[in-house]
Scaffold this active site. Structure first.
Site, short mmCIF file in Angstrom:
data_model
loop_
_atom_site.label_atom_id
_atom_site.label_comp_id
_atom_site.label_asym_id
_atom_site.label_seq_id
_atom_site.Cartn_x
_atom_site.Cartn_y
_atom_site.Cartn_z
CB SER A 21 7.85 -3.92 -8.67
OG SER A 21 8.54 -4.51 -9.73
CG HIS A 46 9.55 -7.48 -5.84
ND1 HIS A 46 9.40 -8.72 -5.25
CD2 HIS A 46 9.36 -7.69 -7.17
CE1 HIS A 46 9.14 -9.62 -6.17
NE2 HIS A 46 9.12 -9.03 -7.35
CG ASP A 48 10.31 -8.24 -10.74
OD1 ASP A 48 9.96 -9.28 -10.18
OD2 ASP A 48 9.67 -7.18 -10.66
CG MET A 50 13.01 -10.73 -15.36
SD MET A 50 11.75 -9.98 -16.38
CE MET A 50 10.72 -9.20 -15.12
CG HIS A 79 10.33 -12.58 -8.57
ND1 HIS A 79 9.23 -12.05 -9.22
CD2 HIS A 79 10.31 -13.91 -8.87
CE1 HIS A 79 8.60 -12.99 -9.87
NE2 HIS A 79 9.24 -14.13 -9.69
CG MET A 81 10.83 -14.19 -12.84
SD MET A 81 9.98 -12.66 -13.22
CE MET A 81 10.75 -11.60 -12.02
CG MET A 150 4.75 -15.44 -10.24
SD MET A 150 5.41 -13.82 -9.80
CE MET A 150 4.88 -12.81 -11.19
CG ASP A 188 5.52 -10.03 -8.42
OD1 ASP A 188 5.13 -8.93 -8.84
OD2 ASP A 188 6.66 -10.50 -8.64
C1 DX5 Z 1 6.05 -9.22 -13.13
C2 DX5 Z 1 6.83 -8.51 -12.12
C3 DX5 Z 1 6.13 -7.53 -11.24
C4 DX5 Z 1 5.57 -6.32 -11.89
C5 DX5 Z 1 4.27 -5.99 -11.21
O1 DX5 Z 1 6.87 -10.27 -13.65
O2 DX5 Z 1 7.33 -9.53 -11.26
O3 DX5 Z 1 7.01 -7.14 -10.20
O4 DX5 Z 1 6.45 -5.27 -11.83
O5 DX5 Z 1 3.80 -4.74 -11.53
P1 DX5 Z 1 2.35 -4.40 -12.16
O6 DX5 Z 1 1.58 -3.65 -11.15
O7 DX5 Z 1 2.67 -3.58 -13.36
O8 DX5 Z 1 1.70 -5.72 -12.54
ZN ZN Z 2 8.46 -9.92 -9.11
#
Ligand code: DX5
Ligand code: ZN
Length: 241
Positions: A21, A46, A48, A50, A79, A81, A150, A188
């Site tokens: 991530s 990956h 994220d 947002m 991903h 969000m 999730m 995730d």
């Molecule tokens: C949460 C994210 C994850 C996060 C997971 O919204 O989508 O990608 O980075 O990492 P850890 O291991 O910190 O939960």
């Molecule tokens: Zn994610």
């Protein structure tokens, strides 16, 4: 141009993928981090994305993804969000990414959004918050290339696993089998060294590695990935046994 060779979507041969991530990487030294991950055999990243509305956070943006696209051949797993899925789908499709997951909770016209992703030649996935039932994907299974479960509430790294999501991974695998859909399940959130065996045993195929595994402060990236692989092997043994 990068070739984006990705073997991330092949559950048939029980190949489990690790998707670090990027929001958990050292963002001031990102290229160094990416090279280290590549050396350790990583070929999927990956991201994220947002919008500070769907979830109250905004760790990385489109420009970073665009710049990184020029630096690595890894497949990009986006991903979303966000509330405005259609805007972000177009934006990342133009950058050149390999898979996109949209949240069922924010996609008003889910079937259409998934069709648009596939029309771009990109793998499409639906992400489900911990409290969202699996029935949310019932009528879009044919539009899916993967499912993103999730295992924490989305938005922040460093959270604890929502325990009921382990059962949800199992139920998702059973649901997909029942529908003759041989799709990978991505997980995730708190995909930790301790949780990986349980997640893999339950049926997870793509593991998003954040602060609790790939970027854990107890080891180097390489050491952490080795530890993840051991945890995967343990989970596969449980799955097959
Ligand atoms: C949460 C994210 C994850 C996060 C997971 O919204 O989508 O990608 O980075 O990492 P850890 O291991 O910190 O939960
Ligand atoms: Zn994610």
């Amino acid at each position: 141009m990068p070739t984006h060779e990705s073997q991330c979507l092949s559950p048939a041969d029980k190949k489990i993928s690790i998707a670090p991530s990027v929001m958990c990487a050292d963002l001031c030294n990102l290229e160094t981090d990416i090279r280290e991950l590549e050396k350790a055999g990583i070929n999927l990243l990956h991201f994220d994305l947002m919008d500070a509305h769907f979830v109250p956070n905004m760790p990385i943006g489109l420009v970073l993804i665009e710049q990184l696209r020029q630096k690595t051949d890894c497949a990009f797993d986006i991903h979303l969000m966000v509330n405005n899925n259609d805007f972000f789908v177009e934006a990342v499709a133009n950058i050149g990414v390999q898979q996109i997951a949209v949240h069922a909770e924010s996609a008003i016209h889910l079937d259409r959004t998934l069709s648009v992703i596939q029309a771009h030649g990109i793998k499409s996935g639906v992400a489900l918050n911990p409290a969202t039932p699996l029935s949310a994907i019932t009528y879009v299974v044919d539009r899916l290339d993967f499912v993103l479960i999730m295992t924490v509430n989305p938005g922040f790294a460093g959270q604890k696993l929502v325990p009921a999501t382990l059962r949800k991974i199992e139920e998702c695998r059973a649901f997909l089998d029942k529908n003759d859909a041989e799709l990978p399940i991505e997980v995730d959130g708190n995909v930790s060294f301790k949780n990986i065996p349980k997640m893999v045993a339950a049926g997870a195929d793509i593991l998003v590695g954040g602060s609790s595994s790939v970027f854990h402060t107890s080891g180097s990236r390489k050491e952490n990935i080795q530890q993840i692989r051991q945890a995967i092997a343990q989970g596969l043994k449980e799955r097959d046994g």
